[in-house]
Scaffold this motif. Structure first.
Motif, short mmCIF file in Angstrom:
data_model
loop_
_atom_site.label_atom_id
_atom_site.label_comp_id
_atom_site.label_asym_id
_atom_site.label_seq_id
_atom_site.Cartn_x
_atom_site.Cartn_y
_atom_site.Cartn_z
N ARG A 3 -9.39 -9.16 3.63
CA ARG A 3 -8.24 -8.58 2.94
C ARG A 3 -8.70 -7.61 1.85
NH1 ARG A 3 -3.77 -9.06 5.96
NH2 ARG A 3 -3.53 -11.17 6.74
N ILE A 4 -9.77 -7.96 1.08
CA ILE A 4 -10.29 -7.09 0.03
C ILE A 4 -10.79 -5.79 0.65
CG2 ILE A 4 -12.08 -6.85 -1.73
CD1 ILE A 4 -11.85 -9.85 -2.22
N THR A 5 -11.45 -5.88 1.77
CA THR A 5 -11.95 -4.68 2.47
C THR A 5 -10.80 -3.78 2.87
OG1 THR A 5 -13.83 -5.94 3.30
CG2 THR A 5 -13.31 -3.90 4.43
N LEU A 6 -9.71 -4.36 3.37
CA LEU A 6 -8.55 -3.56 3.73
C LEU A 6 -7.94 -2.89 2.50
CD1 LEU A 6 -6.83 -5.91 6.33
CD2 LEU A 6 -8.05 -3.78 6.78
N LEU A 7 -7.89 -3.61 1.37
CA LEU A 7 -7.38 -3.02 0.14
C LEU A 7 -8.25 -1.87 -0.31
CD1 LEU A 7 -5.40 -3.07 -2.24
CD2 LEU A 7 -6.89 -4.78 -3.32
N LEU A 8 -9.57 -2.05 -0.22
CA LEU A 8 -10.48 -0.99 -0.61
C LEU A 8 -10.31 0.23 0.30
CD1 LEU A 8 -12.82 -0.03 -2.38
CD2 LEU A 8 -14.40 -1.13 -0.77
N SER A 199 0.23 3.33 -9.73
CA SER A 199 1.40 2.51 -9.42
C SER A 199 1.31 1.95 -8.01
CB SER A 199 2.68 3.34 -9.58
OG SER A 199 2.81 3.82 -10.90
N LEU A 200 0.98 2.83 -7.06
CA LEU A 200 0.84 2.36 -5.67
C LEU A 200 -0.27 1.33 -5.53
CD1 LEU A 200 1.32 5.62 -3.55
CD2 LEU A 200 2.83 3.63 -3.66
N PHE A 201 -1.42 1.61 -6.18
CA PHE A 201 -2.54 0.68 -6.09
C PHE A 201 -2.15 -0.69 -6.66
CE2 PHE A 201 -6.32 -1.34 -7.84
CZ PHE A 201 -7.15 -1.36 -6.73
N THR A 202 -1.43 -0.67 -7.79
CA THR A 202 -1.00 -1.94 -8.39
C THR A 202 -0.06 -2.69 -7.46
OG1 THR A 202 -1.20 -0.96 -10.59
CG2 THR A 202 0.10 -2.98 -10.40
N LEU A 203 0.90 -1.97 -6.87
CA LEU A 203 1.84 -2.61 -5.96
C LEU A 203 1.13 -3.16 -4.71
CD1 LEU A 203 4.85 -0.11 -6.12
CD2 LEU A 203 4.74 -2.41 -7.10
N SER A 206 -1.05 -6.15 -5.56
CA SER A 206 -0.22 -7.34 -5.75
C SER A 206 0.27 -7.87 -4.40
CB SER A 206 0.96 -7.00 -6.65
OG SER A 206 1.83 -8.11 -6.78
N ALA A 207 0.73 -6.94 -3.54
CA ALA A 207 1.18 -7.37 -2.21
C ALA A 207 0.03 -7.95 -1.40
CB ALA A 207 1.82 -6.19 -1.48
N SER A 208 -1.16 -7.33 -1.51
CA SER A 208 -2.32 -7.81 -0.78
C SER A 208 -2.71 -9.21 -1.22
CB SER A 208 -3.50 -6.85 -0.96
OG SER A 208 -4.66 -7.35 -0.35
N GLN A 209 -2.64 -9.45 -2.55
CA GLN A 209 -2.97 -10.78 -3.05
C GLN A 209 -1.97 -11.81 -2.55
OE1 GLN A 209 -3.01 -10.07 -7.28
NE2 GLN A 209 -5.16 -9.41 -7.29
N THR A 212 -2.75 -12.29 1.13
CA THR A 212 -3.98 -13.07 1.29
C THR A 212 -3.73 -14.54 1.02
OG1 THR A 212 -5.30 -11.16 0.62
CG2 THR A 212 -6.36 -13.31 0.50
N HIS A 213 -2.99 -14.80 -0.06
CA HIS A 213 -2.66 -16.19 -0.39
C HIS A 213 -1.84 -16.83 0.73
CE1 HIS A 213 -1.75 -19.69 -2.82
NE2 HIS A 213 -0.45 -19.49 -2.62
N GLN A 214 -0.84 -16.07 1.22
CA GLN A 214 -0.01 -16.59 2.30
C GLN A 214 -0.83 -16.78 3.57
OE1 GLN A 214 3.28 -17.43 1.89
NE2 GLN A 214 3.08 -18.35 3.92
N ALA A 215 -1.77 -15.86 3.82
CA ALA A 215 -2.61 -15.97 5.02
C ALA A 215 -3.48 -17.23 4.96
CB ALA A 215 -3.50 -14.73 5.17
N ARG A 216 -4.00 -17.53 3.75
CA ARG A 216 -4.80 -18.75 3.61
C ARG A 216 -3.94 -19.98 3.89
NH1 ARG A 216 -6.84 -16.20 -1.30
NH2 ARG A 216 -8.89 -15.25 -0.89
N GLU A 217 -2.74 -19.96 3.31
CA GLU A 217 -1.84 -21.09 3.56
C GLU A 217 -1.49 -21.19 5.04
OE1 GLU A 217 1.54 -20.62 1.09
OE2 GLU A 217 0.50 -21.23 -0.75
#
Length: 650
Positions: A3-8, A199-203, A206-209, A212-217
């Motif tokens: 997920r971090i790689t996709l965000l990067l 702004s986009l990066f922050t959004l 946040s969505a990626s986090q 990612t959290h939902q994907a782990r669950e």
């Protein structure tokens, strides 16, 4: 990490896109503002210059150029434009000749018509930043860059365009305004896109986090669901195996072990079957497991403990779970620990207070099994208990059924034999007593008739005994076959001759072609088959004709047919017609007697000679029995492929 790689990747791609879009937008807007400033200057000159010089452009000036007074008049008129940044002036006639210039040396010079002049002559005012590369710009090149403006010239307000005004303007002030506008524009774009990117990066972050959290669950839920689904599948497979009509206990055990390998990481599993009466071990089935040893060897553990050890560990419980096998004070478990077992799981296979078996599972890792694993293995044990019980019940039922069937067959056999023996014995005894009576005085014809009856009944007894002995030999595997090469058409002629003597009222026809291939069969057993089938046809035929024929199937067999036009056999009896002691009773054959062994013996003899036998029948239309015999070779006397021919005997 994924997920971090996709965000990067999103960050880099969006940054590159924004920089690219910003650059394109900045350059486009810069050019736009520059062009707007140029157009503004162009429009001002278009509205200002023509009225000032129009009255001073005479025909003489257009033809000969401005000289003397005309030059001074034009120069004076243009003097009012000095404050506008005008640094160079040319006035052209329509031939491309300079008729006025602030540089008198250019007057009278003719140059090729440029695109700007041609556009001006058509009524347009043209303005552009000039790099001063044209031939007439030699003297202006010291300025570096000027705004070049062309506008039409008309005489005294007349509509006709008689020439073109070309003015060169210093763009220092214009360039300053353009640069100031560009600087402001680039700063605005930089801050605007930076704010947008942040702004986009922050959004997105946040969505990626959140994703990612939902994907782990979801991964945890999926893993748990898959484990539960695998466990349910194992139980369902066991249930299907148990519900099979032909229950194979070994296959059920193998199914259970495969299921355990799917749902539990282990290095050895076993299922032991116990004697429910004394608890002795009857059999054990092992699995090599699915996990890898710590040394990477992939070896498995012989996961098995004695019944006594298991009893002590279970201590009247259904399951036993240990996260560290080395801590259990049992020699057998310590032996498993020396092999590398870290965890141990036991489950008793119980049913109604009876212990029927035991499941043993080991793993190299410590604490490899949890309470939920013990619970599912207990469910597997419960299914196996049902399977074991069903297997024993099926075995007992089969044994009881076989015994009941054997008793039924014995009773039927005794009844049949008693009936079949009683009739000829009664006839033999009755006619013998009659002949031996002291008061009997019989003539030769009567005595001969009585003796014939006694002889016929004796033959029936002999046939009955022979059939019984033959069936005994067949069932005991003691039937001896001596195959020979046989010409079927010649052999069947002899059989027809013999049977015709016993049934003179029946006409037997032998329709066998002498071009049939040579067959390989036991002559004595083949005669038994033919006699049984022909006798059966003669007994149940309502006509006076029984046909025997044969044909080559074109492959490796000769097919022999025995056909009658009798009463036929009802369809429900056909599947049983070759069974022992099976007879089709009907009102029309009440006089016919038999043991029901003839067709069963015929079937056994045909099969032991390498053929197969069958029957087709239609009630009221007759019956056809057929059987095959293997071909040895084509007859040496005939090369053509055989076919059914004309009758050899009638």
């Amino acid at each position: 990490m994924k997920r971090i790689t996709l965000l990067l990747q999103f960050s880099v791609i969006s940054l590159v896109l924004m920089i690219g879009i910003g650059l394109i937008l900045g350059f486009d807007l810069t050019n736009y503002f520059q062009q707007a400033a140029i157009n503004q200057q162009r429009d001002a000159i278009r509205d200002l210059v023509p009225p000032i010089i129009g009255d001073h452009i005479t025909d003489d000036v257009l033809a000969n150029g401005a000289h003397g007074a005309s030059y001074k008049e034009i120069e004076l008129a243009l003097g009012s434009l000095g404050g506008s940044g005008l640094v160079r002036v040319k006035i052209w006639n329509r031939d491309g000749t300079v008729v006025y210039s602030d540089d008198p040396n250019l007057i009278g010079q003719k140059y090729p018509l440029t695109d700007e002049l041609q556009q001006t002559f058509s009524g347009l005012t043209v303005a552009a930043l000039s790099p001063l590369t044209k031939a007439e710009n030699v003297d202006e090149r010291g300025f570096g860059e000027l705004l070049e403006v062309y506008t039409p010239v008309r005489q005294g307000g007349k509509p006709e365009i008689v020439g073109s005004f070309e003015g060169y303007y210093d763009i220092t002030d214009l360039r300053e305004r353009i640069n100031n506008s560009s600087e402001f524009l680039w700063i605005s774009i930089l801050f605007g896109f930076s704010f947008l990117y942040i702004s986009l990066f922050t959004l997105v972050r946040s969505a990626s986090q959140r994703i990612t959290h939902q994907a782990r669950e979801n991964a945890v839920l999926l893993d748990d669901t898959q484990r539960k689904a695998a466990r349910l599948q194992v139980v369902n497979e066991l249930a299907r195996s148990i519900n099979q009509s032909a229950l194979d206990l070994d296959e059920v055990f193998q199914t259970a072990l495969r299921g355990i390998d799917r749902i539990l990481p282990n290095n050895g599993a076993s299922i032991s079957l116990l004697d429910e009466k004394n608890g002795d071990l009857l059999d054990t089935v092992h699995s090599e497991g699915n996990d890898t040893a710590s040394d990477g060897s992939g070896r498995s553990i012989q996961a098995e403990v004695s019944v006594a050890c298991a009893q002590r560990l279970l201590d009247n419980k259904d399951t036993f779970l240990s996260g560290d096998a080395a801590t259990i004070n049992e020699p057998e478990v310590l032996g498993l620990a020396k092999q590398g077992a870290g965890s141990l799981l036991l489950a008793a296979i119980n049913l109604g207070g009876r212990r029927l078996g035991l499941i043993t599972i080991t793993a190299y890792r410590k604490n490899a099994f949890g309470p939920s694993d013990a619970q599912i293995v207990k469910g597997v044990a419960d299914q196996l208990a049902i399977a074991i019980e069903n297997t024993w019940l099926i075995a007992e039922t089969a044994e009881t059924t076989a015994l009941r069937e054997a008793n039924k067959l014995k009773d039927e056999f005794m009844s049949m034999v008693s009936h079949e023996l009683r009739t000829p014995l009664a006839s033999i005894k009755g006619y013998s007593r009659t002949l031996l009576a002291d008061d009997g005085h019989w003539d030769d014809q009567t005595r001969h008739e009585f003796l014939d009856i006694i002889s016929d009944e004796s033959d029936k007894l002999t046939d009955l005994v022979e059939n019984l002995l033959e069936m005994t030999r067949i069932e005991g595997g003691r039937l001896r076959i001596v195959p020979e090469h046989i010409l079927l058409w010649r052999y069947c002629d002899e059989v027809i001759t013999r049977i015709s003597k016993h049934y003179p009222q029946i006409k037997f026809e032998c329709n066998i072609n002498d071009k049939l291939p040579v067959i390989e069969a036991d002559p004595r057993r083949l005669e038994q088959v033919l006699m049984n089938l022909l006798q059966n046809a003669a007994k149940y035929s309502q006509s006076s004709t029984v046909e025997l024929k044969a044909e080559y199937d074109g492959d490796s067999n000769v097919v022999v047919y025995v056909k009658d036009n009798g009463i036929g056999i009802p369809p429900e009896h056909l599947p049983h017609i070759f069974e022992k002691f099976y007879r089709v009773e009907s009102q029309s054959d009440s006089a016919n007697t038999g043991t029901g062994l003839g067709l069963a013996i015929a079937k056994a003899l045909v099969e032991v000679m390498g053929g197969r036998i069958g029957v087709t029948s239609a009630p009221g239309k007759g019956t056809t029995f057929y059987f095959t015999l293997p071909v040895l070779a084509l007859s040496e006397a005939h090369d053509a492929e055989p076919a059914v021919g004309t009758s050899r005997r009638s």
